[in-house]
Scaffold this motif. Structure first.
Motif, PDB file in Angstrom:
ATOM      1  N   UNK A  69       0.859  -1.187   0.000  1.00 17.69           N
ATOM      2  CA  UNK A  69       0.000   0.000   0.000  1.00 17.69           C
ATOM      3  C   UNK A  69       0.901   1.246   0.000  1.00 17.69           C
ATOM      4  N   UNK A  70       0.468   2.313  -0.640  1.00 18.83           N
ATOM      5  CA  UNK A  70       1.362   3.468  -0.757  1.00 18.83           C
ATOM      6  C   UNK A  70       1.650   4.106   0.588  1.00 18.83           C
ATOM      7  N   UNK A  71       0.693   4.056   1.538  1.00 18.44           N
ATOM      8  CA  UNK A  71       0.957   4.616   2.863  1.00 18.44           C
ATOM      9  C   UNK A  71       2.070   3.837   3.567  1.00 18.44           C
ATOM     10  N   UNK A  72       2.097   2.531   3.379  1.00 22.86           N
ATOM     11  CA  UNK A  72       3.144   1.707   3.980  1.00 22.86           C
ATOM     12  C   UNK A  72       4.499   2.054   3.379  1.00 22.86           C
ATOM     13  N   UNK A  73       4.533   2.279   2.080  1.00 29.71           N
ATOM     14  CA  UNK A  73       5.778   2.689   1.423  1.00 29.71           C
ATOM     15  C   UNK A  73       6.275   4.019   1.992  1.00 29.71           C
ATOM     16  N   UNK A  74       5.381   4.976   2.126  1.00 24.12           N
ATOM     17  CA  UNK A  74       5.763   6.291   2.660  1.00 24.12           C
ATOM     18  C   UNK A  74       6.276   6.140   4.088  1.00 24.12           C
ATOM     19  N   UNK A  75       5.569   5.364   4.900  1.00 26.29           N
ATOM     20  CA  UNK A  75       5.988   5.150   6.281  1.00 26.29           C
ATOM     21  C   UNK A  75       7.367   4.493   6.343  1.00 26.29           C
ATOM     22  N   UNK A  76       7.593   3.516   5.478  1.00 26.54           N
ATOM     23  CA  UNK A  76       8.880   2.836   5.434  1.00 26.54           C
ATOM     24  C   UNK A  76      10.004   3.793   5.026  1.00 26.54           C
ATOM     25  N   UNK A  77       9.735   4.623   4.043  1.00 26.33           N
ATOM     26  CA  UNK A  77      10.741   5.603   3.611  1.00 26.33           C
ATOM     27  C   UNK A  77      11.083   6.579   4.733  1.00 26.33           C
TER      28      UNK A  77
END
Length: 91
Positions: A69-77
Motif C-alpha cells: 500500500x502506498x501509505x506503507x511505502x511512505x511510512x517505510x521511507x
C-alpha cells in the motif's frame, strides 16, 4: 539434502569448527527481538501532509510495483530516513 552454496557451506564449516556458536537463551532473545520489531512497526500517530498530485501518483505507482500500500511505502521511507538508512541513488 540439497547442495549448499559457498556462503552456506562457510557458515556450516564455521559452526562445526566452533567459530560460530548457538545464541544462549535463544527463546528470550527471540522474544526481545520480536518486541523490537513490534515497536518499530507500531503505528500510533497520524500525520497529514500536502504533496503534489504528481508525486502522489509516482508514489502509488512505485508502491504498486513493490506490492505495498502506498501509505506503507511512505511510512517505510520515513522510517529509513530517520534511522539514517535511506541511501540516495544518483545516476
Amino acid at each position: 539434502m540439497k547442495k549448499l552454496d559457498p556462503e552456506e557451506q562457510a557458515l556450516l564449516d564455521d559452526f562445526d569448527s566452533g567459530i560460530l556458536t548457538r545464541v544462549p537463551e535463544l527463546n528470550s532473545e527471540l522474544e526481545r527481538h520480536k518486541n523490537y520489531a513490534a515497536a518499530t512497526f507500531q503505528k500510533d500517530s497520524r500525520i497529514n501532509i500536502r504533496i503534489s498530485s504528481k508525486d502522489l501518483r509516482l508514489l502509488q505507482k512505485r508502491a504498486l510495483s513493490e506490492g505495498l500500500p502506498y501509505q506503507t511505502l511512505i511510512s517505510s521511507l520515513l522510517h529509513k530516513y530517520v534511522e539514517g538508512r535511506l541511501v540516495e541513488h544518483r545516476e
